[in-house]
Design a protein around this motif. Structure first.
Motif, PDB file in Angstrom:
ATOM      1  N   UNK A 157       0.860  -1.177   0.000  1.00 34.90           N
ATOM      2  CA  UNK A 157       0.000   0.000   0.000  1.00 34.90           C
ATOM      3  C   UNK A 157       0.902   1.235   0.000  1.00 34.90           C
ATOM      4  N   UNK A 158       1.076   1.952  -1.107  1.00 37.18           N
ATOM      5  CA  UNK A 158       0.471   1.756  -2.414  1.00 37.18           C
ATOM      6  C   UNK A 158       1.559   1.940  -3.457  1.00 37.18           C
ATOM      7  N   UNK A 159       2.369   0.913  -3.614  1.00 33.78           N
ATOM      8  CA  UNK A 159       3.448   0.904  -4.597  1.00 33.78           C
ATOM      9  C   UNK A 159       3.831  -0.543  -4.846  1.00 33.78           C
ATOM     10  N   UNK A 160       4.686  -0.759  -5.854  1.00 35.75           N
ATOM     11  CA  UNK A 160       5.153  -2.100  -6.194  1.00 35.75           C
ATOM     12  C   UNK A 160       6.643  -2.210  -5.950  1.00 35.75           C
ATOM     13  N   UNK A 161       7.079  -3.378  -5.541  1.00 36.56           N
ATOM     14  CA  UNK A 161       8.508  -3.692  -5.441  1.00 36.56           C
ATOM     15  C   UNK A 161       8.824  -4.804  -6.435  1.00 36.56           C
ATOM     16  N   UNK A 162      10.001  -4.724  -7.037  1.00 38.46           N
ATOM     17  CA  UNK A 162      10.424  -5.740  -8.004  1.00 38.46           C
ATOM     18  C   UNK A 162      11.769  -6.320  -7.597  1.00 38.46           C
ATOM     19  N   UNK A 163      11.844  -7.649  -7.622  1.00 35.05           N
ATOM     20  CA  UNK A 163      13.094  -8.351  -7.322  1.00 35.05           C
ATOM     21  C   UNK A 163      13.448  -9.238  -8.514  1.00 35.05           C
ATOM     22  N   UNK A 164      14.637  -9.012  -9.057  1.00 37.12           N
ATOM     23  CA  UNK A 164      15.123  -9.852 -10.162  1.00 37.12           C
ATOM     24  C   UNK A 164      15.876 -11.020  -9.530  1.00 37.12           C
ATOM     25  N   UNK A 165      15.190 -12.134  -9.398  1.00 41.10           N
ATOM     26  CA  UNK A 165      15.700 -13.237  -8.594  1.00 41.10           C
ATOM     27  C   UNK A 165      16.860 -13.985  -9.241  1.00 41.10           C
ATOM     28  N   UNK A 166      17.126 -13.729 -10.534  1.00 44.24           N
ATOM     29  CA  UNK A 166      18.271 -14.361 -11.181  1.00 44.24           C
ATOM     30  C   UNK A 166      19.583 -13.661 -10.827  1.00 44.24           C
ATOM     31  N   UNK A 167      19.486 -12.504 -10.164  1.00 42.10           N
ATOM     32  CA  UNK A 167      20.651 -11.746  -9.740  1.00 42.10           C
ATOM     33  C   UNK A 167      20.667 -11.670  -8.217  1.00 42.10           C
ATOM     34  N   UNK A 168      21.811 -11.389  -7.665  1.00 43.59           N
ATOM     35  CA  UNK A 168      21.926 -11.222  -6.223  1.00 43.59           C
ATOM     36  C   UNK A 168      21.713  -9.760  -5.845  1.00 43.59           C
ATOM     37  N   UNK A 169      20.825  -9.542  -4.889  1.00 43.43           N
ATOM     38  CA  UNK A 169      20.554  -8.206  -4.347  1.00 43.43           C
ATOM     39  C   UNK A 169      20.217  -7.212  -5.455  1.00 43.43           C
ATOM     40  N   UNK A 170      19.282  -7.593  -6.290  1.00 46.28           N
ATOM     41  CA  UNK A 170      18.829  -6.727  -7.375  1.00 46.28           C
ATOM     42  C   UNK A 170      17.332  -6.501  -7.178  1.00 46.28           C
ATOM     43  N   UNK A 171      16.977  -5.414  -6.505  1.00 49.48           N
ATOM     44  CA  UNK A 171      15.581  -5.112  -6.203  1.00 49.48           C
ATOM     45  C   UNK A 171      15.410  -3.610  -6.095  1.00 49.48           C
ATOM     46  N   UNK A 172      14.189  -3.150  -6.371  1.00 47.59           N
ATOM     47  CA  UNK A 172      13.895  -1.717  -6.248  1.00 47.59           C
ATOM     48  C   UNK A 172      12.392  -1.536  -6.071  1.00 47.59           C
ATOM     49  N   UNK A 173      12.015  -0.361  -5.562  1.00 48.28           N
ATOM     50  CA  UNK A 173      10.606   0.007  -5.410  1.00 48.28           C
ATOM     51  C   UNK A 173      10.180   0.870  -6.584  1.00 48.28           C
TER      52      UNK A 173
END
Length: 230
Positions: free
Chosen positions: A103-119
């Motif tokens: 609430x109220x945004x999206x988070x994305x994690x690129x699971x093929x990489x290590x520690x690659x995520x952002x809101x």
């Protein structure tokens, strides 16, 4: 993306969405023919004073109006089931992205990489630049390679959300404590917009989704840059 006063669907940007558009046209033509037939029968029944005992009581007519609707339902059901299975098929994805609804945004994690995520937050109206769309633009887009199978694993942290991008033919609920998955192939490079499609609170209208499909080389350069900044 959609434009003002648009009556039809957005242009398809994935093979599944193309199939959905074809099925929509197929079903719409059947509905149109049925509507014309029913309208003709109504007008003929109301406007004529002639009666026929073979129409009022006929075994053959009863067989026809029982078999014909069953055949029409089969003509609609078979293509529908085919697309349903196509949408559920996930074969050897080249990239996996985990989308988490908040609430109220999206988070994305690129699971093929290590520690690659952002809101990914919506860009406020006062911060928009010329060419950006109000209530649809975000500060960090979900970037994927074009013409590549991409799997999206979807969940939520707080309440129900729904990750939906109409041009890609993708819509999946984000449920807290549950991991759903869907897949798509972007047929061409481009920017595709979507929004949360499950009422999730006061700011439900302000958590857009932006998927940017780029050539593979550009995706590699972007991911390298993001990893360096992280």
């Amino acid at each position: 993306m959609a434009y003002p006063s648009q009556l039809g669907f957005q242009d398809a940007a994935s093979p599944v969405m193309e199939e959905l558009l074809h099925f929509h046209d197929h079903a719409l033509m059947i509905v149109l023919l049925i509507s014309i037939l029913v309208l003709y029968i109504l007008v003929a029944t109301v406007s004529t004073k002639l009666t026929n005992m073979y129409i009022l009581d006929s075994q053959e007519i009863e067989i026809i109006w029982t078999v014909l609707p069953a055949a029409v339902l089969i003509l609609i059901a078979l293509p529908s089931l085919r697309i349903l299975y196509l949408m559920d098929e996930i074969n050897n994805p080249h990239l996996t992205v985990k989308a988490i609804g908040h609430q109220w945004y999206w988070s994305y994690e690129y699971t093929d990489y290590q520690e690659f995520a952002f809101d990914s937050y919506m860009v406020p109206t006062q911060d928009l630049t010329p060419g950006q769309f109000r209530l649809l633009e975000v500060d960090h887009r979900m970037v994927v390679p074009a013409e590549t199978p991409v799997r999206v694993m979807i969940t939520a942290e707080d309440v129900l959300h729904s990750w939906a991008v109409p041009a890609l033919g993708v819509k999946m609920d984000a449920v807290p404590g549950r991991l759903n998955q869907t897949a798509f192939i972007a047929s061409r490079p481009g920017i595709f917009y979507g929004q949360c499609s499950e009422i999730c609170g006061a700011n439900h209208s302000f958590m857009p989704i932006v998927v940017e499909a780029v050539p593979l080389k550009m995706f590699h350069n972007w991911s390298t840059l993001m990893l360096e900044d992280a």
